[in-house]
Every structure is written in C-alpha cells, then in structure tokens.
Design a protein around this motif. Structure first.
Motif, PDB file in Angstrom:
ATOM      1  N   ALA A  92      41.261  42.243  39.093  1.00  0.00           N
ATOM      2  CA  ALA A  92      42.358  41.791  39.514  1.00  0.00           C
ATOM      3  C   ALA A  92      43.669  42.849  39.571  1.00  0.00           C
ATOM      4  CB  ALA A  92      42.752  40.663  39.001  1.00  0.00           C
TER       5      ALA A  92
ATOM      6  N   PHE B  90      47.781  43.729  40.094  1.00  0.00           N
ATOM      7  CA  PHE B  90      49.010  43.044  40.007  1.00  0.00           C
ATOM      8  C   PHE B  90      50.124  43.784  40.451  1.00  0.00           C
ATOM      9  CE2 PHE B  90      46.435  40.597  36.971  1.00  0.00           C
ATOM     10  CZ  PHE B  90      46.462  39.422  37.465  1.00  0.00           C
TER      11      PHE B  90
ATOM     12  N   ILE C   1      48.591  36.786  35.443  1.00  0.00           N
ATOM     13  CA  ILE C   1      47.604  37.456  34.673  1.00  0.00           C
ATOM     14  C   ILE C   1      46.624  36.200  34.266  1.00  0.00           C
ATOM     15  CG2 ILE C   1      46.914  38.762  32.708  1.00  0.00           C
ATOM     16  CD1 ILE C   1      49.224  40.407  33.331  1.00  0.00           C
TER      17      ILE C   1
ATOM     18  N   GLN D 293      46.312  32.961  35.290  1.00  0.00           N
ATOM     19  CA  GLN D 293      45.614  32.521  36.452  1.00  0.00           C
ATOM     20  C   GLN D 293      44.412  33.392  36.808  1.00  0.00           C
ATOM     21  OE1 GLN D 293      48.597  32.151  39.526  1.00  0.00           O
ATOM     22  NE2 GLN D 293      49.848  30.736  38.504  1.00  0.00           N
ATOM     23  N   ALA D 294      44.637  34.518  36.830  1.00  0.00           N
ATOM     24  CA  ALA D 294      43.435  35.720  37.055  1.00  0.00           C
ATOM     25  C   ALA D 294      42.319  35.464  36.223  1.00  0.00           C
ATOM     26  CB  ALA D 294      44.000  37.095  37.589  1.00  0.00           C
TER      27      ALA D 294
ATOM     28  N   GLY E 239      40.460  32.470  36.774  1.00  0.00           N
ATOM     29  CA  GLY E 239      39.712  32.580  37.819  1.00  0.00           C
ATOM     30  C   GLY E 239      38.365  33.235  37.784  1.00  0.00           C
TER      31      GLY E 239
ATOM     32  N   PHE F 145      38.239  36.732  36.186  1.00  0.00           N
ATOM     33  CA  PHE F 145      38.416  38.334  36.456  1.00  0.00           C
ATOM     34  C   PHE F 145      38.196  38.663  34.877  1.00  0.00           C
ATOM     35  CE2 PHE F 145      40.198  37.394  40.568  1.00  0.00           C
ATOM     36  CZ  PHE F 145      39.739  38.487  41.189  1.00  0.00           C
TER      37      PHE F 145
ATOM     38  N   ILE G  84      41.584  43.775  34.788  1.00  0.00           N
ATOM     39  CA  ILE G  84      42.855  43.673  35.502  1.00  0.00           C
ATOM     40  C   ILE G  84      43.461  44.897  35.449  1.00  0.00           C
ATOM     41  CG2 ILE G  84      43.124  41.268  34.746  1.00  0.00           C
ATOM     42  CD1 ILE G  84      45.275  41.906  32.875  1.00  0.00           C
TER      43      ILE G  84
ATOM     44  N   TRP H  20      41.013  44.410  43.733  1.00  0.00           N
ATOM     45  CA  TRP H  20      41.142  43.104  44.570  1.00  0.00           C
ATOM     46  C   TRP H  20      42.521  42.577  44.319  1.00  0.00           C
ATOM     47  CZ3 TRP H  20      37.510  40.913  47.561  1.00  0.00           C
ATOM     48  CH2 TRP H  20      37.801  39.886  48.218  1.00  0.00           C
TER      49      TRP H  20
ATOM     50  N   VAL I 170      45.375  40.267  44.102  1.00  0.00           N
ATOM     51  CA  VAL I 170      45.494  38.940  43.667  1.00  0.00           C
ATOM     52  C   VAL I 170      46.890  38.282  43.910  1.00  0.00           C
ATOM     53  CG1 VAL I 170      43.490  38.936  41.950  1.00  0.00           C
ATOM     54  CG2 VAL I 170      45.805  39.406  41.406  1.00  0.00           C
TER      55      VAL I 170
END
Length: 372
Positions: A125, A127, A144, A146-147, A150, A152, A155, A324, A326
């Motif tokens: 993820a 940011f 962070i 939230q990711a 989800g 991940f 990060i 990715w 996010v």
C-alpha cells in the motif's frame, strides 16, 4: 492485421482535499488511456502520463495519423518512430500493440512472454502522507489503519516533506501502530543530503520491520549513494524516473542501490522495462516496480513480475512487491484486477486478462477545460 482506429480517453479527477509528498501537493489525478483497434477487430489498450492537453493534441495531430494503416505486428518500428516525437506516448503504444499480438495468437500476455512463474504477486500500500491539515499525522494514521484492515501487510510512507524531527514523530507514531507486524518502506523523494539521510539509521537499527528507504538523496549523486549504502542498516531503493536500461547500468555496475524501482511509464516501452528487470537478475539485484501513476501500467508491471525469475535462490522463490496506490484516486479501480490480502492474482485470460470500467471512462472523461 492493420491499425484501423485509435480512440483516446483523457481522464481527470479533481481531488476535494489535496495530498502529496516531498515534491508538493496533488490537486488532481489524471490518466490518459487509448484504444487501438485493427481491421480484424482486435483491440489493445495503452496508457501514458503527461499533461492531458499535450497528449490529446499530440495524438490527434500526429500520432493517430501515423498509426492508421500500419501493421500492428510492427511494434518495434512503430515504437521507435513515435519515441522520436513523444517518448511517453511510445511506451503506451507498446502496451497496446503487445496486447493485440497476444490476442491475435490466442495467448495471455504472460504466455506471450514465455509463461508466468507464479500465479500471484504481493503488492504494498503506497501512501501520499502529507495534507494541508494541521492534524495531517492523524489523517495519515487513519489511512494506514484502513489499508491494514484491508489486508495489506506491506506499506510505504512518505518522508522528506517536513523537517526531520516532524517526519520522525510521524514515523514513530506509525511504528507504534504497526507494532512491528507490518513491513514498512520510507520514501524521501530525493529530498535529503547524505548526512541527513544517515541520521535516520539510528532508528532503522531499532526497527526490525523496515523494507527499504527509497531515494533518500538525488539520484544523480552516485558516489553519495555508494557511501550511503555502506552506512545504512536497511536496503536502499531507487530509479523510478530513469528512462532506459542504459540509465540503470551505472546503478547496477556501481553497487549504488539494493533495489531497482523502474516504472513502466518512464522506460522505453514495455519491452525496455522488461529488459531492465531481467538485467537486474544478472547482477543479483532486486526489482520492485514503481507504479503509483496508472492502472494499466501497474497491471503490466504485475504481469512482468509474474514472469520474472527469483532474484536469489536463497529467498524461497519469493518475488518483490509491486506498488499499489491506496490514495483517493478513482482510476486505481478502472481495471477489474484488485488485491486481496495484499496480493494480486495474475489473470489467465487472453490478452491482459482484465476489463476496463467503461462507466468510469465516460464519467471521468476530461472536458477540455483548463486545470492546474
């Protein structure tokens, strides 16, 4: 099999709340897609990045007239010619023609490239940590969280846009939340000098979950990078803005970085990009693609990563993760390929194996008005 039609899709989304990194704040996200169709009805999609008015005018005034009537299989010749006019358009065309050739042969792009070596690829993820709000650190922590919820497990967070102590307070808060259970990369966007970058190492030595530090100093300071790499206790990554395999050679030959980060949309088309990541294997260097801008280029990076041999037999055939996005960006979801628990399953269908959301293509089409 000749090119019969080219349709462009310039897309624009104005962000309600700007976000950014050490390079400044983003007020919008843009995406330029196009579809090439042959006289046999086979379609291929391409993508490139630049200011939308420049791309739209360039395609309609020069590139589309040149493409019409050309054999879709003459990819190398077409890309070489367009590269002289606009390199960014050329790499998008290389994507579209690759998909057309794969479809005409009844193959997936991975099969066209010799077959995939793995069925799924890890993603991290990514940011854009800064906002103009006073409580930007709390906002970053919420994103962070939230990711992680989800799925991940890796990060990347931005540094370098604030004073060192302010950024350190942010990352210490992030680490407190992660509890060393999530792997973390830091991206400074070339904003430090070598001495400032070294100041981070006293903390890196205390954090066992660090993946890498990305472009801590300007990428043209190769001697500083060589020295910095010997001083830091974590991996050093970089190279997203380099435009050819030749530009990566000094990094590989000089031991400048531990991880290459080529970007499909910055290199010599998809063929040049694949040349770079395969060359990294000859030097025993990892390649973790930079793919923050562009859903189609991200998919091509994933497909290429699926076909890439492991960088070391000591790493249990693990493969490096792909970036990715996010952040708030509707173009990330233009394609049907999405991560699940931090990994993306590589499609098996003919061509790229994914469909573009036509409703979003229509909904976010740029209306031609001035934006900044």
């Amino acid at each position: 099999m000749k090119i019969k039609n080219v349709e462009t899709f310039p897309l624009l989304y104005k962000l309600p709340v700007p976000y950014g990194d050490a390079n400044g704040y983003k007020k919008y996200r843009s995406c330029f897609l196009f579809k090439i169709t042959t006289d046999s009805g086979i379609e291929g999609w391409g993508e490139c990045a630049d200011w939308l008015p420049t791309l739209e005018k360039g395609f309609h005034d020069r590139i589309i007239p040149y493409l019409l009537g050309k054999k879709a299989t003459d990819r190398n010749q077409i890309v070489t010619t367009v590269k002289k006019w606009n390199k960014r358009s050329a790499y998008g065309i290389s994507m579209a023609l690759t998909e057309i050739v794969a479809k005409s042969a009844g193959l997936s792009v991975c099969d066209l490239w010799g077959g995939k070596l793995r069925d799924s690829i890890p993603v991290y993820a990514s940011f854009q940590s800064y906002t103009q709000k006073e409580d930007w650190i709390n906002h970053s922590l919420k994103l962070i969280e939230q990711a992680i919820c989800g799925g991940f497990s890796k990060i990347k967070v931005k540094i370098g846009g604030k004073r060192l102590q302010v950024d350190l307070a942010h990352i210490q808060s992030v680490q407190s939340m992660l509890e060393e259970k999530i792997q973390l990369a830091l991206d400074a966007n070339q904003s430090y000098d070598a001495a400032t970058a070294r100041e981070w190492d006293r903390y890196f030595r205390e954090w066992p979950n660090m993946l890498w530090i990305e472009e801590p100093i300007p990428m043209d300071r190769l001697e500083d990078y060589r020295l910095l790499r010997t001083k830091l206790s974590i991996r050093v990554a970089g190279g997203e803005n380099l435009k050819s395999t030749a530009q990566f050679l000094p990094l590989l030959k000089g031991g400048i970085v531990d991880i290459l980060q080529p970007d499909v949309m910055h290199e010599d088309g998809i063929d040049g990009y694949r040349e770079t990541i395969h060359l990294s294997r000859a030097f025993g260097i990892q390649s973790s693609p930079h793919t923050f801008d562009g859903p189609l280029s991200r998919l091509y990076a994933l497909l290429a990563q699926a076909c890439l041999p492991p960088w070391s037999k000591m790493d249990n055939d693990n493969i490096e993760p792909v970036e990715w996005d996010v952040m708030e960006n509707p173009f990330t979801s233009l394609l049907s390929v999405k991560p699940t628990n931090g990994t993306v399953t590589i499609p098996d269908a003919i061509g790229i194996g994914a469909l573009l959301d036509k409703d979003k293509l229509d909904n976010y089409r740029w209306d031609g008005t001035v934006y900044h």
